[in-house]
Scaffold this motif. Structure first.
Motif, PDB file in Angstrom:
ATOM      1  N   LEU A   9      -1.413   1.466   5.717  1.00  0.00           N
ATOM      2  CA  LEU A   9      -1.868   1.329   4.327  1.00  0.00           C
ATOM      3  C   LEU A   9      -1.982   2.672   3.620  1.00  0.00           C
ATOM      4  O   LEU A   9      -1.921   2.744   2.409  1.00  0.00           O
ATOM      5  N   ALA A  42       5.343   4.063   5.828  1.00  0.00           N
ATOM      6  CA  ALA A  42       4.754   2.727   5.907  1.00  0.00           C
ATOM      7  C   ALA A  42       5.694   1.787   6.640  1.00  0.00           C
ATOM      8  O   ALA A  42       5.279   0.999   7.504  1.00  0.00           O
ATOM      9  N   THR A  91       4.769  -7.650   6.392  1.00  0.00           N
ATOM     10  CA  THR A  91       4.696  -6.195   6.213  1.00  0.00           C
ATOM     11  C   THR A  91       6.067  -5.567   6.454  1.00  0.00           C
ATOM     12  O   THR A  91       6.454  -4.641   5.743  1.00  0.00           O
ATOM     13  N   PHE A 127       1.122  -0.258  -1.853  1.00  0.00           N
ATOM     14  CA  PHE A 127      -0.195  -0.308  -1.230  1.00  0.00           C
ATOM     15  C   PHE A 127      -0.863  -1.654  -1.505  1.00  0.00           C
ATOM     16  O   PHE A 127      -1.375  -2.308  -0.596  1.00  0.00           O
ATOM     17  N   LEU A 130       0.613  -4.455   0.376  1.00  0.00           N
ATOM     18  CA  LEU A 130       0.218  -4.449   1.784  1.00  0.00           C
ATOM     19  C   LEU A 130      -1.211  -4.951   1.939  1.00  0.00           C
ATOM     20  O   LEU A 130      -1.532  -5.644   2.903  1.00  0.00           O
ATOM     21  N   VAL A 131      -2.070  -4.597   0.981  1.00  0.00           N
ATOM     22  CA  VAL A 131      -3.426  -5.144   1.026  1.00  0.00           C
ATOM     23  C   VAL A 131      -3.354  -6.662   0.939  1.00  0.00           C
ATOM     24  O   VAL A 131      -4.026  -7.376   1.680  1.00  0.00           O
ATOM     25  N   THR A 134      -2.142  -8.105   4.295  1.00  0.00           N
ATOM     26  CA  THR A 134      -2.911  -7.856   5.515  1.00  0.00           C
ATOM     27  C   THR A 134      -4.368  -8.279   5.376  1.00  0.00           C
ATOM     28  O   THR A 134      -5.102  -8.224   6.350  1.00  0.00           O
TER      29      THR A 134
END
Lengths: 647, 480
Positions: A9, A42, A91, A127, A130-131, A134
């Motif tokens: 992240l 990443a 991801t 970012f 990805l938040v 995840t």
């Protein structure tokens, strides 16, 4: 293992910060190095993490609590991540595609103002995405959900001095907000019903519910969550923002509005599979909305002349397919198509961007033609992606789309009409995609004179990612060869730990038994026939006898106008919602309530009183020491006096 | 004995490092005065470690006159935060203004020691000693720019009025002793509990006398009157310290005295607290609207902030008390930061402190303007900053205690405050420069101090939970 996924992240966040705060002073090479490095790192972490997890850990979900975020009464939301195979697949898709598009953007954005701003937003987007994928609970997922919405808004309006661009940004923001409202209410209702919003305590709770368990609340929750997905993933009736979003730079269209953000809705439904399995009415709604959207958007795409808008409608249509797959009860098919679509659709967009670059920003396909000689790499990669999206055997789209159609036919919640509408859509897809291919790259050149000499192949910074994506678009499907062709559907098998119990539950409880009948091969044959029919029709109309389309349009003027004007949906919304709100706001709320009562009466009035009062009060601060001491003494005397009097 | 010393360890470290700074000062060459600052900062950090150490072994010390408990640990940590940030922010200031550094840091450390004793002391006489130690140090600090008339005036006014108010505090202690024959809060609590305890009225009188003395320190109306003159005249880094540290220490003592053994009397004094809260907010906010000088504006704002804290104080519940503790920390972060930044921007001789001097600052120094804006937004209580949550907890506690009218007045007051906080932001961002304030680069030490403030503001504003738990512990006023 947990740490490497957590680590994933940070590079995008750091990149967004560095470029956003200091980027203005950095040279362009440094800006792009930071941004590409961050997304590359990443991607690397995501791939290592996925490999590591798959190889060394049991397939059970791995919740990872980092700290407390909100605690208010019984409500509790932590900073918690949640890793299972679905997260890992997402991801990997997100970071790899994002990395390639970052690389491409180095070339595409080279001559643009606000280079650092662009890359800062892109990293921030990565970012947030990805938040989103995840997150270990719905509120945190919503943070990512809103975060990507914000980045989408910023990037659609990237050329904000242009009014259409800033308007499109606002439209996207406002329309998705309608869905977000549903999402928030859904999460609130979820907490109210189950007392938790975190995945690892909610899912087992719901999964233990018995088969006959009837819950209107759960159906309502799922429908509300799906409303959020409808907004974010541009489904009927909230799809109107996505075509306008093409005002943004093309890499943005490829990354956000094709490969990743718009698929967040699909991910959310798949992530909530346990909930949806226990709310079959909601799940059927997902399938129906997806299927109708797929068909509806494909019909609009047929008559589009703007290359990017055509691709936007195609995206809406393909997202509909993904919802169809999930809604039919086979979630893995939706995710599989999400992956292949991420490859071929971002490739289509990037290739379109390459064309746009060569044509000095022109996107009207009527002014193209014959570009294949001048832009061979762009042409061949676009061609590969077209074959993939049309579902021509051997290309990735073939595998994933056929899985979805098979699911629509004999999935737990599938049905014949879902299958047939989906198959017709496949034919339409082949038609409009080959129409775009032929109009852009084949036939005689219709490029205006002043542009013609300028047309050239893009540089290697742009063609490199195109080639990589083309390879992925071709081979991406082989991870899951259908059993009908003797394969083992390994992708579905990989995701089975996530979906198996829900799919099994649906199979055992579905109201109607799966419609038997045709075998997988027969189904495949039908869809292939439709696709080839579409290709042939496009060939006939746009290469063989190019005068025909105009005649057809003349002959069927009414339906043609309906399609060209996209069913007048925008106009309808404008008439039904936007106009009344504007009229009411302008003439009543603004001029009467705000300007008259609030501003004139309350604000100005109370402001004047406050200021006057202050003017009097400040006189006690005279600066004179003796008067100050007197005040202190007086105060003390009054206070003691009060006590003595009141005792 | 060893246990006693460990429980007083933070105070001892502070005292020793304060004395060491004075001893070292003559031997440090004039150009290297900043070394003293770093040494003092080291002392603060060491005291912080000592504070953490005492937290592991709570209990009474020195015959019950000192208590190391979660209450004292919390407040000492707060004082150390303020002292540390002030020291960091002053290193460059002292060099620029060519002021002697040794005494400055020593006085800061000794004032902090006094405040720590106020928070840890259970015997009112010890509390008084702490109060005097911190007051005398800050009186000197207020006049630290000896050649500046305004600074001298500030110091003198602060000293004279402060002594006057302290006399009331002492008188209050005398009343307590007369009532119960003790000045120790624990003993007092036992005697109040026993049958035939002290007269309720006199308990209330004692409380109010104490409130006059300490209300002066926290600038509670009607004892707030000195604040603008002193804050405007004193050196800005000193104001950063004295607008927060002594205020928090006085609130700590007030909490212990009002809601501890003498809570019986505090019921009688309730309406006075209620009135004082309202007066403090209104007198601060309404006068702030008119100010054209940034330091003076922030002085009135500091009065108003004390008013908000008094709202939680009037609520009196455990929630209200922990809200007060929480808000004191947020207030420390934002006010210290604001005054330190103003000190830097004011330039040599603190010549540039008018609001108009800030015109167009955002264009020339976007970083400084952004930091100042964050601090002001937090002071006005905009969400995602600590100021918002702090106010939210205070007002919620008031609502829970059914103080609806008070809460409404408090909310209206925060609305008024937005006007003057935003005026500065508007001047910085929307008016044409060139800015008259100093646009020199921020020195690294000040940067660090501001970074602590801003990071703290966002941390508490977004992730308050963990810290709130800590603040909640302070609602246990007396050790068991």
């Amino acid at each position: 293992m947990k740490d490497i996924l957590l680590l994933m992240l940070f590079p995008p966040l750091a990149g967004a910060f560095l470029n956003g705060v200091f980027g203005r002073r950095y040279p362009k090479a440094l800006v792009s190095a930071i941004a590409c490095g961050a997304s590359g790192l990443a991607a690397l972490f995501a791939l290592i993490g996925a490999w590591n997890y798959t190889r060394f850990w049991s397939p059970a979900a791995l919740p990872l609590r980092i700290g407390t975020w909100i605690r208010a009464g019984a409500f509790r939301a932590d900073f918690a991540l949640y890793y299972d195979r679905l997260t890992l697949v997402m991801t990997c898709i997100v970071t790899v595609v994002a990395f390639l598009i970052h690389l491409y953007s180095r070339g595409y954005m080279e001559h643009e103002e606000g280079y650092y701003r662009f890359f800062s937003y892109m990293n921030l987007f990565l970012f947030m995405m990805l938040v989103l994928v995840t997150a270990g609970n719905y509120p945190l997922m919503f943070v990512g959900w809103e975060g990507v919405g914000l980045c989408s808004y910023l990037l659609i309006g990237f050329y904000f001095p242009k009014k259409s661009a800033s308007d499109a940004g606002k439209k996207a923001f406002i329309v998705t907000r309608i869905g977000d409202a549903g999402f928030t209410v859904g999460v609130a209702l979820m907490f109210w019903t189950f007392g938790t919003v975190s995945f690892h305590s909610l899912f087992p709770k719901v999964a233990l519910m018995p088969a006959g368990w009837d819950s209107n609340a759960l159906t309502a929750i799922c429908l509300l969550l799906f409303l959020g997905a409808v907004g974010k993933s541009a489904q009927l009736p909230l799809y109107v923002w996505l075509p306008d979003a093409m005002e943004g730079p093309t890499p943005v269209s490829a990354l956000i509005h094709a490969a990743t953000m718009v698929t967040a809705g699909v991910y959310m439904v798949a992530r909530s599979n346990v909930l949806y399995a226990h709310a079959p009415i909601a799940l059927e709604t997902v399938a129906i909305v997806g299927c109708i959207t797929a068909f509806f958007a494909a019909t609009i795409a047929i008559c589009q002349n703007d290359l990017k808008r055509l691709l936007a409608y195609s995206t809406i249509s393909q997202l509909g397919y993904m919802f169809l797959g999930c809604g039919a009860g086979l979630f893995a098919t939706g995710i599989f198509h999400l992956m292949t679509h991420a490859f071929f659709k971002s490739l289509l967009f990037l290739a379109a961007g390459s064309v746009m670059h060569a044509m000095s920003g022109e996107l009207d396909m009527r002014k193209m033609g014959g570009l294949r000689h001048k832009m061979p790499v762009t042409y061949w990669t676009f061609f590969a992606a077209t074959l993939a999206i049309c579902g021509i055997p051997g290309f990735s789209g073939f595998f994933s789309k056929d899985e979805i159609l098979a699911a629509a036919y004999n999935g737990p919640l599938g049905g014949p009409w879902l299958y047939w509408l989906g198959t017709i859509t496949a034919g339409l897809t082949a038609f409009y995609m080959f129409r775009a291919l032929f109009m852009t790259f084949h036939g005689p050149s219709r490029v205006p004179e002043d542009l013609a000499h300028h047309v050239h192949e893009s540089g290697s910074k742009m063609t490199g990612p195109l080639i990589v994506l083309a390879i992925l678009s071709v081979i991406g499907g082989y991870v899951s060869i259908p059993s009908a062709l003797g394969g083992s559907e390994r992708f579905d098998g990989y995701l089975a730990p996530v979906f198996f119990s829900s799919e099994h539950f649906l199979r055992t409880t579905a109201a109607h038994a799966p419609s038997g009948g045709w075998s997988g091969l027969t189904l495949m044959g039908f869809s292939l026939a439709f696709a080839l029919g579409g290709v042939f029709a496009a060939y006939w109309l746009y290469l063989k006898s190019p005068e025909l389309p105009a005649r057809i349009a003349e002959r069927f003027a009414a339906p043609y106008r309906l399609l060209v004007n996209k069913y007048y949906v925008d106009q309808f919304y404008n008439w039904l919602i936007v106009r009344p709100i504007r009229v009411c706001s302008e003439s009543f709320l603004w001029k009467r309530v705000d300007a008259g009562a609030i501003d004139g009466g309350m604000v100005e009035g109370s402001g004047a009183v406050t200021v006057a009062l202050g003017g009097i009060l400040r006189r006690i601060y005279s600066g004179n020491l003796r008067s100050y001491a007197t005040w202190v003494l007086l105060g003390a005397v009054m206070w003691i006096g009060y006590i003595l009097v009141m005792r | 004995m060893t246990g006693d010393i460990i429980r007083l360890f933070p105070e001892i470290v502070l005292g020793v490092s304060g004395i060491l700074v004075i001893l070292f000062a003559p031997f440090v060459p004039p150009r290297r005065q900043s070394l003293l600052g770093w040494f003092a900062l080291f002392g603060v950090v060491a005291a912080g470690a000592a504070d953490a150490l005492t937290a592991r072994d709570p209990g009474l010390a020195f015959g019950g006159s000192v208590s190391a408990d979660s209450f004292s640990v919390y407040f000492i940590a707060l004082f150390l935060l303020v002292a540390g940030v002030t020291i960091l922010g002053s290193i460059h200031y002292l060099e620029r203004e060519n002021l002697p550094a040794g005494e400055f840091y020593a006085l800061i450390l000794l004032a902090t020691l006094g405040m720590a004793l106020m928070a840890a002391g259970l015997d009112l006489v010890l509390v008084f000693l702490g109060l005097e130690l911190s007051s005398l140090s800050t009186y000197i600090l207020a006049g630290y720019r000896r050649h500046d008339k305004r600074s001298n005036e500030a110091s003198l006014k602060y000293f004279l009025l402060g002594s006057f108010a302290t006399a009331f505090f002492l008188y209050g202690i005398a009343f307590v002793y007369g009532l119960s024959g003790t000045t120790n809060l624990m003993t007092l609590a036992r005697r109040v509990g026993a049958a035939g305890g002290p007269n309720r009225t006199f308990a209330a009188v004692a409380l109010l006398l104490i409130f006059v003395g300490l209300g002066f320190k926290v600038s509670a109306a009607p004892f707030q009157i000195w604040t603008p003159d002193v804050y405007q005249g004193a050196p800005a880094p000193v104001v950063a310290f004295l607008s927060v540290g002594p205020k928090a220490a006085a609130f700590a003592v007030l909490l212990r005295v009002f809601f501890g053994p003498l809570s019986e009397g505090s019921h009688m004094a309730f309406w006075l607290l209620w009135l004082s809260a309202i007066l403090t907010m209104c007198l601060g906010n309404l006068a702030a609207i008119w100010q054209s000088n940034v330091k003076r504006l922030l002085a009135y704002s500091a009065i108003a902030q004390a008013g908000y804290i008094l709202v939680g104080f009037a609520a009196g519940s455990a929630d209200g008390r922990s809200a007060v503790s929480f808000y004191l920390v947020t207030y420390a972060l934002m006010n210290t930061g604001a005054f330190l930044l103003v000190a830097q921007l004011a330039g040599g001789g603190e010549g540039r402190t008018e609001i108009d001097d800030y015109k167009g600052l955002a264009r020339e120094c976007p970083g400084k303007a952004a930091v100042l804006s964050v601090l002001l937004l937090s002071l006005s209580g905009i969400p995602t900053t600590a100021g918002f949550l702090g106010k939210f907890y205070l007002f919620r506690a008031a609502v829970d205690s059914h103080l609806i009218a008070l809460t409404i007045i408090a909310v209206l007051n925060s609305v008024v405050s937005v006007y003057y906080y935003f005026r500065l932001i508007v001047v910085m961002y929307m008016e044409e420069g060139p800015a008259a304030v100093s646009t020199a680069r921020l020195p690294g030490s000040l940067w660090a101090a501001l970074a602590v403030s801003v990071a703290g503001i966002f941390y508490l504003g977004i992730f308050p939970s963990a810290f709130l738990e800590f603040a909640r512990l302070t609602s246990n006023l007396l050790p068991h």
